[in-house]
Write a protein that holds these residues in place. Structure first.
Motif, mmCIF file in Angstrom:
data_model
loop_
_atom_site.group_PDB
_atom_site.id
_atom_site.type_symbol
_atom_site.label_atom_id
_atom_site.label_comp_id
_atom_site.label_asym_id
_atom_site.label_seq_id
_atom_site.Cartn_x
_atom_site.Cartn_y
_atom_site.Cartn_z
ATOM 1 N N ALA A 401 -9.255 -4.094 0.728
ATOM 2 C CA ALA A 401 -7.831 -4.280 0.449
ATOM 3 C C ALA A 401 -7.544 -4.239 -1.045
ATOM 4 C CB ALA A 401 -7.360 -5.605 1.047
ATOM 5 N N LYS A 402 -8.436 -4.810 -1.865
ATOM 6 C CA LYS A 402 -8.242 -4.775 -3.316
ATOM 7 C C LYS A 402 -8.361 -3.348 -3.845
ATOM 8 C CE LYS A 402 -7.463 -9.084 -3.672
ATOM 9 N NZ LYS A 402 -6.056 -9.521 -3.926
ATOM 10 N N LEU A 403 -9.273 -2.593 -3.258
ATOM 11 C CA LEU A 403 -9.399 -1.199 -3.670
ATOM 12 C C LEU A 403 -8.128 -0.427 -3.320
ATOM 13 C CD1 LEU A 403 -11.073 1.086 -4.833
ATOM 14 C CD2 LEU A 403 -12.150 1.377 -2.596
ATOM 15 N N LYS A 404 -7.546 -0.724 -2.181
ATOM 16 C CA LYS A 404 -6.279 -0.087 -1.807
ATOM 17 C C LYS A 404 -5.180 -0.455 -2.797
ATOM 18 C CE LYS A 404 -3.042 0.581 2.015
ATOM 19 N NZ LYS A 404 -1.837 0.365 1.180
ATOM 20 N N GLU A 405 -5.154 -1.715 -3.248
ATOM 21 C CA GLU A 405 -4.167 -2.115 -4.250
ATOM 22 C C GLU A 405 -4.313 -1.289 -5.521
ATOM 23 O OE1 GLU A 405 -3.604 -6.246 -5.157
ATOM 24 O OE2 GLU A 405 -4.243 -6.858 -3.144
ATOM 25 N N LEU A 406 -5.555 -1.039 -5.931
ATOM 26 C CA LEU A 406 -5.786 -0.230 -7.125
ATOM 27 C C LEU A 406 -5.251 1.178 -6.929
ATOM 28 C CD1 LEU A 406 -7.031 0.197 -9.918
ATOM 29 C CD2 LEU A 406 -9.208 0.663 -8.792
ATOM 30 N N PHE A 407 -5.510 1.765 -5.766
ATOM 31 C CA PHE A 407 -5.025 3.114 -5.499
ATOM 32 C C PHE A 407 -3.508 3.150 -5.396
ATOM 33 C CE2 PHE A 407 -9.279 4.485 -4.906
ATOM 34 C CZ PHE A 407 -9.248 5.874 -4.929
ATOM 35 N N ASP A 408 -2.910 2.131 -4.816
ATOM 36 C CA ASP A 408 -1.449 2.077 -4.750
ATOM 37 C C ASP A 408 -0.855 2.074 -6.147
ATOM 38 O OD1 ASP A 408 -1.502 2.068 -1.999
ATOM 39 O OD2 ASP A 408 -1.285 -0.117 -1.810
ATOM 40 N N HIS A 409 -1.494 1.368 -7.056
ATOM 41 C CA HIS A 409 -0.998 1.359 -8.438
ATOM 42 C C HIS A 409 -1.165 2.734 -9.083
ATOM 43 C CE1 HIS A 409 0.316 -0.751 -12.059
ATOM 44 N NE2 HIS A 409 -0.552 -0.002 -12.721
#
Length: 606
Positions: A401-409
């Motif tokens: 989920a944290k990796l997804k947050e990075l990609f969303d940014h």
């Protein structure tokens, strides 16, 4: 005051201020290059003196000399403030906005007005503080020349050595999720939905099915991941070893090519004190607040901005990976459209397992959490064992989920279209497969096999699975090749031809792995392990027994002997200290007689 006197005073003031700026820039940016000190002082001193003298001489024809000095001071201050405000505003307030857009032009006009007003106000203040115009000129030029020299030094160091908008210069994101074994990731066949975002990357990228770490420890494995060299080359053989400054890191290659380089890590073993920050212009360890952009003067002014203050408050109340994620976002906001190399590391799912909600309850099992000092005993109780495996899986889901947050940014700032992405891990974990439980020791695949997923611009074959053996030190030569850069000789292999379908897979590649005195020779289908200290050797058929439960040594002694000879030959070639030298001699006293005789027969011992 006569015009000639004003010009001379302006030149002297500019010479002194510029010389001081040159000295400071050398101390800050090239401290190890002693020859740069006098050169920088001379260049900046003459530049400051000539600029000030010419400006005052020109203005003295139109107004009184003291007024000329004041006007030059106002111009210097206004120019500098305008430069800083425009740079900071476009990179921080409008990070994804084109520089020639209406918003950007409006910001530039506002910055111009603010700069002129501040220039007049500061000059008036300094005039009251220093009645003599020469003192005024010296103070103002010193205030301006020092930070301006720092900016010039940054540009001279390669900050804008090429067009950052050039599509042939892709950015790079290297992600390491600590202690994540491959067979607990969805795209590698795991039954639980631990990694939906990583699975989505694998669906459109290239997945290496047989990726192996060279040593199941953080320090040596990450050193290989960041240098393209095996542990026997870069010298980081165990946790806590220091990465030698003479070893070139992937960040140094990208920095030399003009990239902005940032590293954000959550493992103490990857800290600056162990040498892992080499080549990173920004390197932030978990729990630290650092300047988040290489243009250091820009950061000085940003600390006065409300947005920076709010972010720092958010940082203090955040914890662990959230802090790392926050500062990574801030760094990316300041990168703008320039190419970057970003190393992003997440510590979890490393023990102790304590995922936050909702991930803690995502894979429910009856309560049975085990304290970190009691992991081995957990294997005696199936319920406690299952509980800890569920917590481990929950930490993978949280990291995903944290990796997804990075990609969303990255998507929000429009930086995903020309981006090379590598997602991997440093090693796996024993989860009831082999002892010791919940530790990454020995050389079983439970601790050696890691996920490895690659995406890059212009990919032809999406969703491809490569069955050839890959290792952590293959990442650097592959990424450099994809980015169009060259490096020195690597132990790792460039996988670009295989990923682009230019050659058939070669199943003959063998991987040498080690943990302490335990070694493994790993092929696609067969694996042989040898404990040099005890002499114990095992042979596994990975096609029929991927969990390495059945020792096939007695069933296929010829294969065992052949692979053992290959393994010992590789050890003697690349890690001779395990067979010779002080460590080797100590080992010989403990090694079984059969192994000693075989080594002597092969010519490795006298």
């Amino acid at each position: 005051m006569k015009a000639g006197s004003a010009v001379v005073r302006a030149f002297v003031s500019g010479l002194v201020a510029g010389g001081a700026a040159g000295l400071l820039s050398s101390v800050l940016f090239t401290p190890a290059i002693a020859a740069a000190y006098p050169f920088s002082m001379l260049v900046y001193g003459l530049g400051g003196g000539v600029t000030a003298a010419v400006a005052v001489a020109a203005l003295a024809r139109l107004t009184a000399p003291q007024n000329a000095l004041r006007l030059v001071s106002i111009a210097w201050i206004a120019f500098f403030l305008f430069f800083v405000l425009v740079y900071w505003g476009n990179k921080s307030l409008l990070p994804a906005t084109p520089f020639r857009s209406g918003k950007s032009l409006a910001l530039d006009f506002g910055a111009l007005v603010i700069s002129v007003v501040c220039g007049v106000a500061l000059t008036s203040f300094l005039t009251r503080m220093a009645r003599r115009p020469a003192v005024l000129a010296g103070i103002t030029l010193l205030l301006i020349a020092l930070p301006l020299a720092a900016l010039i030094a940054l540009i001279r160091g390669g900050l804008s050595s090429f067009d950052p908008a050039d599509p042939s210069r892709p950015s790079v994101l290297l992600v390491s999720i600590d202690t994540m074994r491959a067979d607990h990731v969805g795209c590698y066949g795991y039954g639980r939905e631990t990694s939906p975002f990583i699975d989505s990357l694998a669906a459109v990228g290239i997945r290496f099915d047989q990726a192996i770490c060279p040593v199941p420890q953080s320090s040596p494995s990450h050193a290989s991941m960041l240098t393209g060299q095996a542990p026997y080359t870069h010298g980081v053989r165990e946790n806590g070893y220091h990465l030698d400054d003479r070893v070139t890191t992937v960040a140094e290659y990208f920095e030399a090519a003009g990239y902005l380089t940032g590293g954000f890590v959550t493992n103490l073993l990857l800290g600056k004190q162990f040498g892992f920050s080499q080549g990173f212009q920004t390197y932030v360890e978990s729990g630290q607040v650092e300047k988040l952009s290489r243009p250091r003067l820009s950061m000085l002014w940003q600390t006065l901005a409300l947005k920076e203050i709010i972010d720092r408050i958010r940082y203090e109340f955040a914890g662990g990976v959230d802090q790392t994620l926050l500062v990574t976002h801030r760094w990316l906001d300041k990168v703008g459209d320039r190419p970057f190399f970003l190393f992003f590391h997440l510590l979890d799912p490393h023990a102790p397992y304590a995922p936050p909600e909702p991930y803690r309850s995502m894979f429910p099992v009856e309560p049975g959490r085990v304290a970190e000092g009691d992991w081995t005993d957990a294997g005696k109780d199936p319920l406690r064992l299952a509980s800890n495996i569920s917590l481990y899986d929950g930490e993978i889901a949280a990291a995903d989920a944290k990796l997804k947050e990075l990609f969303d940014h990255l998507r929000r700032i429009d930086r995903v279209n020309n981006l090379i992405v590598v997602v991997t891990s440093d090693h796996g974990e024993n989860l009831g497969d082999h002892e010791p439980y919940f530790r990454h020791e020995d050389v079983y695949d439970s601790v050696l096999r890691v996920p490895l997923i690659v995406l890059y611009p212009g990919m032809v074959a999406r969703g491809t699975v490569i069955g050839e053996i890959a290792q952590n030190h293959d990442i650097v030569p592959t990424v450099l090749s994809l980015a169009g850069l060259e490096g020195e000789t690597f132990d790792g292999e460039d996988w670009t031809p295989l990923m682009e379908g230019e050659r058939e897979e070669d199943s003959l590649r063998l991987a040498l792995c080690r943990h302490g005195r335990r070694y493994a020779l790993r092929g696609r289908d067969w694996k042989m392990t040898h404990n040099l200290k005890t002499g114990e050797r095992k042979l596994f058929d990975l096609r029929q027994d991927p969990g390495e439960r059945i020792d096939r040594s007695s069933d296929d002694p010829d294969r065992l002997a052949r692979m053992d000879e290959q393994l010992l030959a590789l050890i003697a070639e690349v890690e001779p200290e395990d067979l010779t030298g002080d460590e080797g001699r100590e080992l010989m006293n403990e090694m079984d007689s059969e192994t000693r005789e075989r080594l002597r027969a092969l010519g490795y011992l006298d």
